[in-house]
Motif scaffolding. Structure first.
Motif, PDB file in Angstrom:
ATOM      1  N   UNK A   1     -70.967  37.087 -27.664  1.00 62.14           N
ATOM      2  CA  UNK A   1     -71.556  36.028 -26.846  1.00 62.14           C
ATOM      3  C   UNK A   1     -73.076  36.005 -27.007  1.00 62.14           C
ATOM      4  N   UNK A   2     -73.634  37.194 -27.269  1.00 62.14           N
ATOM      5  CA  UNK A   2     -75.089  37.296 -27.456  1.00 62.14           C
ATOM      6  C   UNK A   2     -75.480  37.161 -28.926  1.00 62.14           C
TER       7      UNK A   2
ATOM      8  N   UNK B   1     -71.634  35.430  -8.966  1.00 61.12           N
ATOM      9  CA  UNK B   1     -70.248  34.928  -8.919  1.00 61.12           C
ATOM     10  C   UNK B   1     -70.018  34.122  -7.642  1.00 61.12           C
TER      11      UNK B   1
ATOM     12  N   UNK C   1     -66.791  41.582 -27.225  1.00 56.76           N
ATOM     13  CA  UNK C   1     -66.865  40.236 -26.651  1.00 56.76           C
ATOM     14  C   UNK C   1     -68.281  39.871 -26.174  1.00 56.76           C
TER      15      UNK C   1
ATOM     16  N   UNK D   1     -65.152  45.576 -12.264  1.00 56.54           N
ATOM     17  CA  UNK D   1     -64.351  45.051 -11.163  1.00 56.54           C
ATOM     18  C   UNK D   1     -63.414  46.106 -10.575  1.00 56.54           C
TER      19      UNK D   1
ATOM     20  N   UNK E   1     -76.306  40.957 -16.562  1.00 55.50           N
ATOM     21  CA  UNK E   1     -75.753  41.982 -15.679  1.00 55.50           C
ATOM     22  C   UNK E   1     -74.490  42.571 -16.302  1.00 55.50           C
TER      23      UNK E   1
ATOM     24  N   UNK F   1     -67.058  28.659 -23.422  1.00 53.71           N
ATOM     25  CA  UNK F   1     -66.638  29.843 -24.198  1.00 53.71           C
ATOM     26  C   UNK F   1     -65.580  30.633 -23.421  1.00 53.71           C
TER      27      UNK F   1
ATOM     28  N   UNK G   1     -61.966  31.128 -25.078  1.00 54.76           N
ATOM     29  CA  UNK G   1     -61.668  32.467 -25.603  1.00 54.76           C
ATOM     30  C   UNK G   1     -60.865  33.330 -24.639  1.00 54.76           C
ATOM     31  N   UNK G   2     -60.915  32.999 -23.346  1.00 54.86           N
ATOM     32  CA  UNK G   2     -60.200  33.854 -22.379  1.00 54.86           C
ATOM     33  C   UNK G   2     -59.115  33.080 -21.632  1.00 54.86           C
TER      34      UNK G   2
ATOM     35  N   UNK H   1     -73.736  34.382 -16.447  1.00 59.82           N
ATOM     36  CA  UNK H   1     -73.885  34.642 -17.886  1.00 59.82           C
ATOM     37  C   UNK H   1     -75.340  34.657 -18.341  1.00 59.82           C
TER      38      UNK H   1
ATOM     39  N   UNK I   1     -60.153  36.915 -12.305  1.00 58.97           N
ATOM     40  CA  UNK I   1     -61.048  38.053 -12.584  1.00 58.97           C
ATOM     41  C   UNK I   1     -61.414  38.099 -14.075  1.00 58.97           C
ATOM     42  N   UNK I   2     -60.510  37.611 -14.947  1.00 60.22           N
ATOM     43  CA  UNK I   2     -60.814  37.618 -16.384  1.00 60.22           C
ATOM     44  C   UNK I   2     -61.940  36.624 -16.709  1.00 60.22           C
TER      45      UNK I   2
ATOM     46  N   UNK J   1     -55.317  40.122 -24.015  1.00 62.06           N
ATOM     47  CA  UNK J   1     -54.945  39.658 -25.352  1.00 62.06           C
ATOM     48  C   UNK J   1     -55.882  40.199 -26.429  1.00 62.06           C
TER      49      UNK J   1
ATOM     50  N   UNK K   1     -64.226  35.717 -14.529  1.00 65.30           N
ATOM     51  CA  UNK K   1     -65.453  36.288 -13.961  1.00 65.30           C
ATOM     52  C   UNK K   1     -66.017  37.364 -14.889  1.00 65.30           C
ATOM     53  N   UNK K   2     -65.122  38.177 -15.442  1.00 65.61           N
ATOM     54  CA  UNK K   2     -65.557  39.240 -16.361  1.00 65.61           C
ATOM     55  C   UNK K   2     -66.242  38.621 -17.578  1.00 65.61           C
ATOM     56  N   UNK K   3     -65.645  37.552 -18.109  1.00 65.73           N
ATOM     57  CA  UNK K   3     -66.218  36.892 -19.287  1.00 65.73           C
ATOM     58  C   UNK K   3     -67.601  36.323 -18.968  1.00 65.73           C
ATOM     59  N   UNK K   4     -67.718  35.709 -17.783  1.00 65.03           N
ATOM     60  CA  UNK K   4     -69.022  35.137 -17.392  1.00 65.03           C
ATOM     61  C   UNK K   4     -70.079  36.223 -17.273  1.00 65.03           C
ATOM     62  N   UNK K   5     -69.673  37.351 -16.668  1.00 61.65           N
ATOM     63  CA  UNK K   5     -70.635  38.453 -16.500  1.00 61.65           C
ATOM     64  C   UNK K   5     -71.007  39.078 -17.845  1.00 61.65           C
ATOM     65  N   UNK K   6     -70.148  38.902 -18.840  1.00 61.52           N
ATOM     66  CA  UNK K   6     -70.453  39.449 -20.173  1.00 61.52           C
ATOM     67  C   UNK K   6     -71.281  38.479 -21.010  1.00 61.52           C
ATOM     68  N   UNK K   7     -71.635  37.352 -20.410  1.00 58.33           N
ATOM     69  CA  UNK K   7     -72.534  36.431 -21.095  1.00 58.33           C
ATOM     70  C   UNK K   7     -71.888  35.174 -21.658  1.00 58.33           C
ATOM     71  N   UNK K   8     -70.606  34.962 -21.369  1.00 58.38           N
ATOM     72  CA  UNK K   8     -69.933  33.759 -21.884  1.00 58.38           C
ATOM     73  C   UNK K   8     -70.183  32.569 -20.955  1.00 58.38           C
ATOM     74  N   UNK K   9     -70.484  31.427 -21.551  1.00 56.28           N
ATOM     75  CA  UNK K   9     -70.646  30.208 -20.761  1.00 56.28           C
ATOM     76  C   UNK K   9     -69.275  29.700 -20.327  1.00 56.28           C
TER      77      UNK K   9
ATOM     78  N   UNK L   1     -59.592  42.100 -21.121  1.00 56.46           N
ATOM     79  CA  UNK L   1     -58.810  40.938 -21.544  1.00 56.46           C
ATOM     80  C   UNK L   1     -57.513  41.426 -22.185  1.00 56.46           C
TER      81      UNK L   1
END
Lengths: 359, 270
Positions: free
Chosen positions: A102-103, A52, A98, A81, A77, B176, B180-181, A73, B162-163, A89, B165-173, A87
């Motif tokens: 993505x995978x 990050x 989610x 936080x 990992x 995306x 989506x977020x 991504x 932070x949302x 929504x 960052x969370x999405x990126x860490x979950x594998x979203x480019x 999220x």
């Protein structure tokens, strides 16, 4: 699970050096904690490991492979936080799904995996709830489930319990440790709470002013702090400035002059006579004794009890020994024996202390 | 008077005051509607009729379509430009950021007619190659960009990264994560900008009047003005005005019903 190495990481913000040559290693399946006060650079270090933040210098290796320039991504990992980052929504199911979407997991597998991780964090039946309908503890469990769902190679925790009330925090830290044992994942955990770090870690890195001060097991750090900072940050201590005045080979003890008192410490020092030292003496290592127990202790001193405070699990006694004010913590049944000592003379004895050379 | 009665009196006063303000705002619209449907016959008798709506000038419906098309395309253009610019302004630090922000805000305080004139001049110097419809869109987009930009900036500022960052860490480019977020969560801010730009570009008059010369495009508000000039405030002109008002209102309701609430529901803003 993988081995994570952060080597000589440096991060600067203008003139401020947030992280200064920090090296951290988490072996496969190890629970490593970065412990330090607010603003010491521990979260920045973790965020660099996650991708990050890009380090100015140094590199990050996952199982020997350099991932320094790989985006988060693509690192496989899981990051939990400080602030719950579910999220808002999406409901619990969609939040956990989610990462799997993505995978590109098939739908049936996503459903199965979501149920599996919700069971692991003991949150079955919450699939349809929105994040706003969860308590702090429930939200943090779902957050952990969300990162576990994608089967990450390493889990990173950035003070995940700091916004949760004390009782729940206590429960969740053991829950995280249980999950780590059950999954066998490599985990790196950041906290400023020493109790939290000690309860769950295999290995702790103590960080201060962007630098790693010491690394070791919780026991190592507690019994053998290497710097005044570590000694003061880990637990409570009496710090006494003094001078090394000699070594007695026959008894294997080092003599230290502290004001008008001479203290004896076991072992040969690695610094020369006359060196300035700081003696770190844990309050729970000092005992209030009677004459019959004098022989058990290397150091016995007399003083006047200034105050006695009943804290619950222990009693804090402040005693004045020839101008030196020492804190003593009395545990167990002895607590009730010392409650009426205020204003009286008392004898104290201790064996263990840590000597830090400051010259 | 006891405390409970006092509270009731205060509540009644506040309620009456709010009703008074609402009447003040809505009264002109009501009078326009009144003018469109309440008329006098040759004998001086009051007649209620919607005939005026069938005597609306032929060109009005065509101009209304043009206005709607211009408004929709303007919204698309302003949002397409505003989103990345607002993201850049909020997320990145650069030299002169404050000055840029002050200049952008300064545009708010320029009188409409002078800004309209500036757009006409800009049209001649910059947008000249864009003839007709697209020239109008270009000028409107420039004029209303600030609205969508500022509302989008506020939306991004209220959005916790932070949302992402969370999405990126979950594998979203990056894309995306944005689709989506970020986009659903900044929905309320975008909604405000979209509606403002849509309704204002549909109803804009001063700029439209000035730009209609070089672009040779006539919009619905211009048609209403032209009809007032030539026929006076006749029932069919009042009917045209109420159509414009109803279309604006319908746009807002439809937008909120089908898009706005989707993003507002469960979002960080409520």
């Amino acid at each position: 699970m993988i081995k994570v190495e952060a080597i000589n990481l440096v991060k600067k913000y203008g003139q401020t050096i947030a992280v200064d040559r920090a090296t951290i290693t988490a072996n496969k399946g190890e629970f490593v904690t970065i412990l330090g006060p607010s603003g010491c650079g521990k979260s920045t270090t973790l965020r660099m490991i996650a991708g990050l933040i890009t380090p100015d210098e140094g590199k990050i290796l996952f199982d020997g492979k350099d991932v320094t320039s790989i985006p988060p991504d693509k690192r496989n990992i899981g990051f939990v936080f400080q602030k719950v980052a579910l999220f808002p929504h999406m409901n619990v199911y969609k939040n956990i799904a989610f990462g799997l979407q993505m995978r590109k997991y098939p739908k049936s597998q996503i459903k199965h995996r979501v149920s599996e991780v919700l069971r692991l964090v003991r949150m079955e039946g919450f699939e349809e709830r929105m994040p706003s309908q969860l308590s702090g503890g429930q939200a943090q469990r779902v957050e952990i489930a969300r990162v576990l769902a994608t089967d990450p190679a390493v889990l990173l925790f950035d003070e995940p319990l700091s916004n949760i009330d004390a009782k729940l925090r206590d429960e969740l830290k053991y829950e995280i440790r249980r999950i780590q044992r059950e999954t066998g994942k490599t985990m790196i955990y950041v906290t400023h709470d020493q109790g939290e770090a000690f309860a769950i870690s295999d290995k702790i890195y103590v960080m201060n002013n962007g630098k790693i001060e010491q690394v070791g097991t919780p026991l190592d750090l507690y019994t053998d702090p290497k710097t005044p900072f570590v000694a003061s940050f880990i637990g409570t201590s009496n710090f006494i400035e003094g001078r090394m005045i000699g070594y007695q080979p026959e008894s294997g003890t080092t003599l230290l002059e502290v004001g008008n008192i001479v203290l004896k410490v076991r072992g040969q020092p690695n610094f020369k006579e006359g060196s300035k030292v700081i003696v770190s003496l844990r309050p729970e290592d000092i005992y209030i004794i009677d004459e019959s127990r004098q022989v058990e202790f290397l150091n016995t001193l007399k003083g006047k009890v200034e105050s006695v405070t009943f804290v619950g699990t222990f009693v804090r006694v402040n005693i004045d020994v020839d101008g030196l004010l020492l804190k003593i913590d009395v545990h167990g049944d002895d607590r009730f024996r010392v409650l009426n000592l205020q204003g009286k003379e008392a004898q104290i004895g201790f064996n263990n202390c840590t000597v830090l050379n400051i010259q | 008077m006891n405390v409970q009665n006092k509270e009731k009196v205060y509540s009644a006063i506040v309620y009456l005051y709010l009703v008074f303000v609402c009447i003040l705002i809505l009264m002109p619209l009501g009078i326009t509607l009144y003018r469109a449907i309440f008329n006098y016959d040759e004998n001086g008798n009051l007649v209620i009729s919607i005939n005026a709506y069938f005597t609306i000038s032929e060109g009005f419906w065509e101009k209304l379509q043009t206005s709607l098309a211009i408004a929709l395309v303007t919204v698309a253009v302003t949002m397409a430009v505003s989103l990345p610019v607002a993201y850049g302004i909020v997320r990145y630090e650069f030299r002169g950021k404050k000055l840029l922000f002050t200049l952008l805000n300064g545009v708010w305080y320029v009188p409409g007619v002078t800004y309209g004139l500036s757009l006409v001049l800009a049209y001649y110097f910059v947008y000249r190659f864009l003839l007709g419809f697209w020239g109008f869109v270009a000028a409107y987009s420039t004029g209303f960009m600030l609205l969508s930009l500022l509302t989008t900036i506020v939306a991004f500022k209220n959005f916790d990264p932070v949302y992402e960052e969370a999405a990126r860490c979950l594998g979203a480019g990056r894309l995306q994560t944005f689709l989506r977020v970020t986009l659903p969560l900044i929905g309320p801010g975008i909604t405000a900008g979209v509606i403002l730009v849509l309704v204002l570009s549909l109803n804009e008059f001063i700029t439209a009047l000035l730009i209609s010369l070089p672009t040779r495009v006539k919009t619905a508000p211009l048609q209403v003005f032209s009809d007032i000039r030539h026929a006076g405030v006749r029932p069919f002109v009042a009917a045209e005005a109420t159509v414009l008002q109803l279309v604006s209102l319908a746009i807002v309701i439809i937008y909120l019903k089908f898009f706005g609430t989707k993003y507002l529901r469960g979002s960080i803003m409520i």
